[in-house]
Design a protein around this motif. Sequence first.
Motif, PDB file in Angstrom:
ATOM      1  N   LYS A 106      -5.925   6.594  -2.797  1.00 28.73           N
ATOM      2  CA  LYS A 106      -7.066   6.901  -3.669  1.00 28.73           C
ATOM      3  C   LYS A 106      -7.376   8.394  -3.681  1.00 28.73           C
ATOM      4  CE  LYS A 106      -9.454   2.518  -3.750  1.00 28.73           C
ATOM      5  NZ  LYS A 106     -10.646   1.756  -3.367  1.00 28.73           N
ATOM      6  N   ARG A 134      -5.653   0.179   5.658  1.00 26.57           N
ATOM      7  CA  ARG A 134      -6.844   0.794   5.067  1.00 26.57           C
ATOM      8  C   ARG A 134      -6.638   2.309   4.924  1.00 26.57           C
ATOM      9  NH1 ARG A 134     -12.404  -1.060   7.552  1.00 26.57           N
ATOM     10  NH2 ARG A 134     -11.810  -2.988   6.511  1.00 26.57           N
ATOM     11  N   PRO A 158       0.813  -1.212   0.000  1.00 28.51           N
ATOM     12  CA  PRO A 158       0.000   0.000   0.000  1.00 28.51           C
ATOM     13  C   PRO A 158       0.847   1.263   0.000  1.00 28.51           C
ATOM     14  CG  PRO A 158      -0.853  -1.568   1.602  1.00 28.51           C
ATOM     15  CD  PRO A 158       0.435  -2.124   1.091  1.00 28.51           C
ATOM     16  N   ARG A 177      -4.660   2.912   1.920  1.00 20.75           N
ATOM     17  CA  ARG A 177      -5.451   2.755   0.690  1.00 20.75           C
ATOM     18  C   ARG A 177      -6.277   4.020   0.421  1.00 20.75           C
ATOM     19  NH1 ARG A 177      -7.624  -2.259   1.462  1.00 20.75           N
ATOM     20  NH2 ARG A 177      -9.742  -1.554   1.772  1.00 20.75           N
TER      21      ARG A 177
END
Length: 256
Positions: free
Chosen positions: A138, A131, A4, A134
């Motif tokens: 994005k 998370r 990631p 991520r």
Amino acid sequence: MSSPSDAKSNASSELRYKRVVLKLSGESLADAGGRGLSSQEMGDIARQIKLAHESGCQIAIVIGGGNILRGASFSGSNALVQEATAHYMGMLATVINSLAMQDSLETLGLSTRVMSAVPMEKIAETFIRRRALRHLNKGRIVILAAGIGNPFVTTDTAAAQRALELDADVVLKATRVDGVYSDDPEKNPHAVLYETLTYDQVTEKKLRVMDATAIALCQEHGKPIVVFNFKRDGTIVKAVSGENVGTCISAEASPQ
Ligand code: UDP
């Protein structure tokens, strides 16, 4: 397969910082008295963050809760509320501020996530490092609430801790003064503003920059800290862009 954090390289290669942790105090969201929440202040900060985000830098925000409550103010033995309890109350204050900042940013069309160190699934996602990475990759702004989820520390420590975990390039600490001074500039007109400092100088001179745990974490891992005045228009954008604003604290300082 890429991890990631590899995707950090998706950010523009021209940027000095590809990923930052921005530390905002609770008071920065309040009017001059430092209590409550001010739509005007939150709107101003949100607009600056939007501009900074448009540069392509990934931004995680750690928000304090001092405009509502700080656990340390309950430290006296006569206090009705135990200090540990008060720190949890302080963590909840940071959640209130984080939700307010989330809406302020989303009103401007930004995509955000609030991630809390204390699970509260109806209100926010629980902080999970991978998370969070991520979301950042994005292009979402991640707002980190509830500090690190443990009492007896402040959100300064949370900012340092998350900067390490999320592999941010720098901790940007937004304040109401231009950087780190030799003395309180509001009381001493001869106080000197430092452009650079080492972690050791911060500790030796007992300069009140961030709490000692935050400084120690950053020092141990060589994570630079930039302290700057977010009240000067455009400084959040400049700080995120890596322009010289305020005081930079790192392993090496220039002679003062
Ligand atoms: N707090 C805590 N653990 C954390 C982060 C914060 O217990 O990991 C509590 C602590 O009592 C702190 C309060 O939440 O004083 C509000 O955070 P802080 O004082 O850092 O807010 P700021 O001064 O940045 O507004």
